[in-house]
Design an enzyme around this catalytic site. Structure first.
Site, PDB file in Angstrom:
ATOM      1  N   ARG A  27       9.496 -39.480  45.244  1.00 36.97           N
ATOM      2  CA  ARG A  27      10.188 -38.538  46.134  1.00 36.97           C
ATOM      3  C   ARG A  27       9.303 -38.322  47.357  1.00 36.97           C
ATOM      4  O   ARG A  27       8.103 -38.041  47.221  1.00 36.97           O
ATOM      5  CB  ARG A  27      10.431 -37.207  45.440  1.00 36.97           C
ATOM      6  CG  ARG A  27      10.848 -36.139  46.453  1.00 36.97           C
ATOM      7  CD  ARG A  27      11.211 -34.837  45.826  1.00 36.97           C
ATOM      8  NE  ARG A  27      12.470 -34.943  45.110  1.00 36.97           N
ATOM      9  CZ  ARG A  27      13.187 -33.870  44.741  1.00 36.97           C
ATOM     10  NH1 ARG A  27      12.757 -32.647  45.021  1.00 36.97           N
ATOM     11  NH2 ARG A  27      14.318 -34.023  44.098  1.00 36.97           N
ATOM     12  N   ARG A  44      12.886 -29.758  39.008  1.00 35.54           N
ATOM     13  CA  ARG A  44      13.679 -30.393  37.949  1.00 35.54           C
ATOM     14  C   ARG A  44      13.672 -31.917  38.011  1.00 35.54           C
ATOM     15  O   ARG A  44      13.685 -32.543  36.931  1.00 35.54           O
ATOM     16  CB  ARG A  44      15.077 -29.793  37.864  1.00 35.54           C
ATOM     17  CG  ARG A  44      15.985 -29.983  38.978  1.00 35.54           C
ATOM     18  CD  ARG A  44      16.765 -28.730  39.318  1.00 35.54           C
ATOM     19  NE  ARG A  44      15.973 -27.917  40.227  1.00 35.54           N
ATOM     20  CZ  ARG A  44      15.693 -26.645  40.032  1.00 35.54           C
ATOM     21  NH1 ARG A  44      16.136 -26.025  38.991  1.00 35.54           N
ATOM     22  NH2 ARG A  44      14.955 -25.998  40.910  1.00 35.54           N
ATOM     23  N   THR A  45      13.650 -32.519  39.172  1.00 39.81           N
ATOM     24  CA  THR A  45      13.646 -33.995  39.193  1.00 39.81           C
ATOM     25  C   THR A  45      12.335 -34.502  38.603  1.00 39.81           C
ATOM     26  O   THR A  45      12.317 -35.434  37.787  1.00 39.81           O
ATOM     27  CB  THR A  45      13.843 -34.527  40.623  1.00 39.81           C
ATOM     28  OG1 THR A  45      14.952 -33.847  41.209  1.00 39.81           O
ATOM     29  CG2 THR A  45      14.096 -36.009  40.631  1.00 39.81           C
ATOM     30  N   HIS A  48      19.704 -38.969  47.345  1.00 34.16           N
ATOM     31  CA  HIS A  48      19.140 -38.515  46.065  1.00 34.16           C
ATOM     32  C   HIS A  48      19.996 -39.153  44.960  1.00 34.16           C
ATOM     33  O   HIS A  48      20.800 -38.490  44.296  1.00 34.16           O
ATOM     34  CB  HIS A  48      19.207 -36.991  46.004  1.00 34.16           C
ATOM     35  CG  HIS A  48      18.357 -36.357  44.945  1.00 34.16           C
ATOM     36  ND1 HIS A  48      17.748 -37.068  43.938  1.00 34.16           N
ATOM     37  CD2 HIS A  48      18.020 -35.051  44.736  1.00 34.16           C
ATOM     38  CE1 HIS A  48      17.074 -36.223  43.165  1.00 34.16           C
ATOM     39  NE2 HIS A  48      17.212 -35.002  43.613  1.00 34.16           N
ATOM     40  N   LYS A 104      -7.665 -40.978  53.260  1.00 37.87           N
ATOM     41  CA  LYS A 104      -8.738 -41.799  53.868  1.00 37.87           C
ATOM     42  C   LYS A 104      -8.135 -42.832  54.815  1.00 37.87           C
ATOM     43  O   LYS A 104      -8.831 -43.721  55.292  1.00 37.87           O
ATOM     44  CB  LYS A 104      -9.514 -42.520  52.766  1.00 37.87           C
ATOM     45  CG  LYS A 104     -10.214 -41.598  51.800  1.00 37.87           C
ATOM     46  CD  LYS A 104     -10.886 -42.441  50.698  1.00 37.87           C
ATOM     47  CE  LYS A 104     -10.827 -41.734  49.366  1.00 37.87           C
ATOM     48  NZ  LYS A 104     -11.061 -42.679  48.253  1.00 37.87           N
TER      49      LYS A 104
HETATM   50  N1   CP Z   1      18.035 -30.901  42.252  1.00 37.88           N
HETATM   51  C1   CP Z   1      16.776 -31.181  42.583  1.00 37.88           C
HETATM   52  O1   CP Z   1      16.474 -32.224  43.142  1.00 37.88           O
HETATM   53  O2   CP Z   1      15.858 -30.216  42.225  1.00 37.88           O
HETATM   54  P1   CP Z   1      14.304 -30.290  42.494  1.00 37.88           P
HETATM   55  O3   CP Z   1      14.096 -30.284  43.988  1.00 37.88           O
HETATM   56  O4   CP Z   1      13.724 -29.073  41.827  1.00 37.88           O
HETATM   57  O5   CP Z   1      13.775 -31.560  41.903  1.00 37.88           O
END
Ligand code: CP
Length: 329
Positions: free
Chosen positions: A99, A49-50, A132, A78
């Site tokens: 991420r 989702r993110t 997050h 590399k």
């Molecule tokens: N809530 C959330 O971060 O979901 P994902 O890990 O699917 O991005």
């Protein structure tokens, strides 16, 4: 970096874009906002989702996106350093959304940007088990929307349950709680996965009331919202999660009978067995709306980063009609 005014502004922006996007004319106007901007989505830790909500948030604003999700397809294999990789992304795009499995990487990338001639903004889309922040923003938006008929987030009792030790969403959300008056947090976790001391020290420092328990049924009738999280099994080194009896930290139809009628349940998702899918039928299940709120909040974050919020406000006031019929950005 957040204060109450900025949080309120982001929530208002998210609502404006959500409303605008409902009409054809509004959706087209949003798409005309940032057509020359490009985003890099560097997601080397799994995400559904993110990733999708940021990708779609960019497209809602007319932005183009590039992505690396599998580091084995990048020149890092590399031997290219993390810093050189980030600098390379910045050569091609206007914002890096990232991420990583490692904590602190987004902060490291942002620091790197401070020292190069063509810096671009860096958005932390999840860094290790540490932070997050955009999840916390969408959680604030969901709380604010849901508590709107009851005077907003101030003064509410919010439970956080599950693997609080390794869950980055609850950590980031705790940080933002300092901007709301009289909020009381209730941590419900197995002792070995209790909230970490650095967060509790932060709450103490900012005089945010909190308590800890292992007994959900005792505290559930007091809660205005319950934020459930899964066991973060990806951080296990010796099957620690399997040693936990999750039943006392789960929500099913029985727990619904103990909740206030106007309380609601959140979850950052993905879920494990801690929420019975039967709960989805209950109007207090807020997590699917929370998930969708994430896309609107991430649109709001991009709008703010690129400084086009006043255009969005003008569009919203004109029901999506571009002022004077001209282009907006
Ligand atoms: N809530 C959330 O971060 O979901 P994902 O890990 O699917 O991005």
């Amino acid at each position: 970096m957040f204060d109450r005014a900025l949080l309120d502004e982001l929530c208002d922006l998210a609502t404006r874009v959500r409303t605008l996007a409902k009409s054809e004319v509004g959706a087209r106007a949003l798409r005309d906002l940032l057509p020359t901007r490009r985003a890099m989505l560097y997601f080397t830790q799994p995400s559904t989702r993110t990733f999708l909500s940021f990708n779609n948030a960019c497209h809602i604003l007319g932005m183009r996106t590039s992505e690396i999700r599998d580091p084995s397809t990048s020149s890092e294999v590399k031997g290219e350093s993390f810093s050189d990789s980030i600098r390379t992304f910045s050569s091609y795009v206007d914002v890096i959304i990232m991420r990583t499995k490692e904590a602190g990487r987004a902060a490291q990338a942002a620091k790197l940007m401070d020292g190069i001639p063509r810096p671009v903004p860096v958005i932390n889309a999840g860094s290790g088990s540490d932070q997050h922040p955009t999840q916390a923003l969408l959680d604030i938006y969901t709380l604010a929307r849901s508590f709107e008929p009851r005077g907003g987030i101030d003064g509410k009792v919010i439970g956080m349950m599950g693997d609080l030790k390794r869950g980055r969403t609850v950590r980031s959300l705790c940080y933002l709680m300092r901007h709301y008056e009289g909020v009381r947090l209730v941590f419900i976790a197995p002792p070995q996965f209790a909230m970490e001391s650095d967060i509790k020290a932060y709450l103490d420092e900012h005089r945010i009331a909190y308590s800890e328990t292992t007994q959900l049924s005792t505290v559930l009738p007091q809660l205005d919202a319950l934020y459930v999280t899964r066991m973060q099994t990806e951080w296990d080194t010796a099957g620690e999660s399997r040693a936990v009896d999750l039943k006392p930290f789960s929500v099913g139809t029985h727990e619904l009978t103990l909740m206030k009628r106007d309380a609601f349940i959140m979850h950052p998702l993905p879920r494990g067995p801690e929420i019975d899918p039967l709960v989805d039928q209950d109007p207090r299940a807020m997590y699917w709306r929370q998930e969708r709120n994430g896309m609107w909040m991430r649109v709001a974050v991009l709008i703010k980063i690129f400084g086009v919020e006043r255009i969005v406000t003008a569009l919203a006031a004109a029901d999506g009609q571009p002022p004077l019929g001209g282009r907006l950005a």
